[in-house]
Scaffold this motif. Structure first.
Motif, short mmCIF file in Angstrom:
data_model
loop_
_atom_site.label_atom_id
_atom_site.label_comp_id
_atom_site.label_asym_id
_atom_site.label_seq_id
_atom_site.Cartn_x
_atom_site.Cartn_y
_atom_site.Cartn_z
N TYR A 1 -23.67 -17.62 -14.60
CA TYR A 1 -24.47 -16.74 -14.43
C TYR A 1 -25.50 -16.54 -15.10
O TYR A 1 -25.91 -17.45 -16.26
N VAL B 1 -28.73 -13.56 -16.72
CA VAL B 1 -29.27 -12.34 -16.50
C VAL B 1 -30.91 -12.16 -17.06
O VAL B 1 -31.10 -12.88 -18.06
N ARG C 1 -31.78 -23.03 -17.56
CA ARG C 1 -30.43 -22.91 -18.31
C ARG C 1 -29.41 -22.93 -17.08
O ARG C 1 -28.30 -23.34 -17.17
N ARG D 1 -13.44 -17.56 -28.51
CA ARG D 1 -13.52 -18.37 -27.40
C ARG D 1 -13.27 -19.73 -27.41
O ARG D 1 -12.96 -20.29 -28.31
N GLU E 1 -22.42 -16.05 -32.90
CA GLU E 1 -23.44 -15.23 -32.24
C GLU E 1 -22.78 -13.85 -31.88
O GLU E 1 -21.46 -13.65 -32.26
N GLY E 2 -23.37 -13.04 -31.10
CA GLY E 2 -22.85 -11.69 -30.58
C GLY E 2 -21.88 -11.79 -29.52
O GLY E 2 -22.28 -12.82 -28.73
N SER F 1 -22.76 -10.80 -26.61
CA SER F 1 -23.62 -10.97 -25.48
C SER F 1 -25.10 -11.01 -25.89
O SER F 1 -26.09 -10.69 -25.21
N THR F 2 -25.19 -11.40 -27.30
CA THR F 2 -26.67 -11.62 -27.95
C THR F 2 -26.32 -12.85 -28.99
O THR F 2 -25.59 -13.20 -29.43
N ASN F 3 -27.63 -13.35 -29.39
CA ASN F 3 -27.81 -14.20 -30.50
C ASN F 3 -27.84 -13.53 -31.75
O ASN F 3 -28.44 -12.26 -31.88
N GLY G 1 -29.81 -19.26 -26.10
CA GLY G 1 -30.47 -17.78 -25.57
C GLY G 1 -31.89 -18.18 -25.36
O GLY G 1 -32.66 -18.84 -26.20
N VAL G 2 -32.55 -17.68 -24.11
CA VAL G 2 -33.67 -17.72 -23.73
C VAL G 2 -34.62 -16.82 -24.70
O VAL G 2 -35.54 -17.52 -25.29
N THR G 3 -34.21 -15.86 -25.11
CA THR G 3 -35.01 -14.95 -25.95
C THR G 3 -34.79 -15.66 -27.24
O THR G 3 -35.96 -15.54 -27.98
N SER H 1 -30.84 -10.68 -30.42
CA SER H 1 -31.54 -10.98 -29.52
C SER H 1 -30.92 -11.22 -27.93
O SER H 1 -29.85 -11.92 -28.07
N SER H 2 -31.27 -10.92 -26.92
CA SER H 2 -31.09 -11.20 -25.68
C SER H 2 -32.09 -10.51 -24.53
O SER H 2 -33.00 -9.87 -25.03
N ALA H 3 -32.00 -11.22 -23.52
CA ALA H 3 -32.79 -10.76 -22.38
C ALA H 3 -33.19 -9.34 -22.08
O ALA H 3 -34.24 -8.86 -21.89
N THR H 4 -32.18 -8.74 -22.38
CA THR H 4 -31.99 -7.19 -22.15
C THR H 4 -32.37 -6.43 -23.44
O THR H 4 -32.40 -5.12 -23.29
N1 PDD Z 1 -26.14 -12.22 -22.39
N2 PDD Z 1 -25.22 -15.14 -26.29
C1 PDD Z 1 -24.47 -14.73 -25.43
C2 PDD Z 1 -22.89 -15.02 -25.78
C3 PDD Z 1 -24.81 -13.81 -24.31
O1 PDD Z 1 -24.03 -13.36 -23.32
C4 PDD Z 1 -26.50 -13.83 -24.28
C5 PDD Z 1 -26.77 -13.08 -23.13
C6 PDD Z 1 -27.00 -14.39 -25.23
C7 PDD Z 1 -28.66 -14.14 -25.16
O2 PDD Z 1 -29.14 -14.94 -24.22
P1 PDD Z 1 -30.64 -14.68 -23.85
O3 PDD Z 1 -31.59 -14.32 -24.85
O4 PDD Z 1 -30.84 -15.90 -22.76
O5 PDD Z 1 -30.25 -13.38 -22.81
C8 PDD Z 1 -26.58 -14.88 -26.41
C9 PDD Z 1 -26.42 -11.46 -21.34
C10 PDD Z 1 -27.67 -10.74 -21.29
C11 PDD Z 1 -25.25 -10.81 -20.64
O6 PDD Z 1 -24.26 -11.47 -20.63
O7 PDD Z 1 -25.60 -9.67 -20.30
#
Ligand code: PDD
Length: 296
Positions: free
Chosen positions: A42, A44, A61, A151, A191-192, A194-196, A218-220, A254-257
């Motif tokens: 997926y 986001v 990606r 994980r 990492e987090g 859902s974030t770096n 992560g793109v961000t 950091s994350s896209a959101t």
């Molecule tokens: N999560 N690490 C993990 C495990 C993630 O799931 C994400 C993104 C990131 C940051 O990546 P990016 O900068 O490309 O958003 C790092 C998305 C936002 C999600 O699962 O909702």
């Protein structure tokens, strides 16, 4: 609750395999491999002013994730972009996010990658985000809870198999934290959920873990590294321990959101002064500036 930036459309619309359908009626086959086996990847993307940020990077990606699980893009890139834009348009989203998932499609349940794969499943949704909550996080900073990284060994693939992530995030939320930072067996932050993860060390260097199978590229993360380097902010890609994070001047996510969200505490211990740090703010501003330039 959903937020519609003041404009409430008739209803949300989802894209499912070539059709735009009312959100409440959207579904996939009961034997979809994404549903049954987590055989899916997926993306986001952040939507700002009706446009998707860092779109090419997200599609790069996606293509890579698919390649790693022996799949091709479900359609040509230009066509995919059109569907993404149409999904955003039909949902009247000005500021929010687009979710896209590709699964290996529906087939009688059996683990191995089928020799003759079915048509992949492609789904998309778009929704507005709570922008006020996002602004608050930037102003106040957020708390992080740490937990062991449980994980699998290919966290660089953006798969929908997120059980370890969601358990970590649940523990964090129940402890009053926004995010969970996962710690590997050697005591380093991966990492987090859902974030770096980022810190600013004692010398004022911005540090984030180097790319490997242990984290999502992560793109961000990439955009921040480029923007920081261009602004002559010293950046280092290396792993760091929990002890280093606790002693850091600043920390952020950091994350896209939500680019560069300040972390003000980890496991209940104050980071730096306990309020958002100046370098984190600077990076958030650089990111926002670059996004505005890209969309202009
Ligand atoms: N999560 N690490 C993990 C495990 C993630 O799931 C994400 C993104 C990131 C940051 O990546 P990016 O900068 O490309 O958003 C790092 C998305 C936002 C999600 O699962 O909702």
């Amino acid at each position: 609750m959903d937020h519609w930036n003041g404009r409430r459309p008739a209803g949300r619309i989802a894209y499912v395999n070539g059709r735009y359908v009312p959100h409440g009626e959207a579904g996939v086959h009961v034997e979809d491999r994404g549903l049954q086996l987590g055989d899916a990847v997926y993306e986001v993307c952040r939507i700002e002013n009706g446009h998707m940020l860092d779109l090419e990077e997200h599609l790069d990606r996606l293509e890579r994730s698919l390649r790693e699980i022996e799949m091709a893009m479900p359609m040509r890139r230009e066509a995919l972009k059109l569907v993404m834009a149409e999904t955003v348009r039909r949902n009247h989203v000005r500021d929010g996010l687009l979710y896209l998932q590709v699964t290996r499609g529906a087939l009688k349940r059996d683990h191995p990658i089928p020799e003759h794969p079915p048509k992949p499943t492609l789904i998309m949704t778009a929704r507005a985000m709570d922008e006020a909550a996002l602004v608050r996080r930037h102003i106040d900073g957020v708390a992080v809870l740490t937990c062991p990284d449980r994980r699998w060994g290919r966290c660089d693939i953006k798969t929908t198999q997120l059980l370890a992530n969601l358990l970590a995030k649940t523990a964090a939320r129940r402890a009053g934290a926004l995010e969970a930072w996962m710690i590997d067996d050697d005591g380093f932050v991966t990492e987090g959920a859902s974030t770096n993860a980022w810190i600013v060390d004692g010398e004022g260097r911005v540090v984030t873990r180097d790319l490997s199978h242990a984290i999502l590229p992560g793109v961000t993360r990439r955009v921040i590294l480029e923007a920081a380097a261009a602004a002559q902010i010293p950046v280092v890609e290396r792993r760091f321990t929990l002890a280093e994070a606790l002693a850091a001047r600043e920390a952020f996510l950091s994350s896209a959101t939500g680019a560069a969200i300040p972390v003000v505490s980890i496991d209940g211990k104050k980071i730096g002064t306990g309020s958002p740090g100046p370098l984190t703010r600077r990076i958030a501003e650089l990111y926002a500036k670059r996004s505005r330039e890209r969309l202009a």
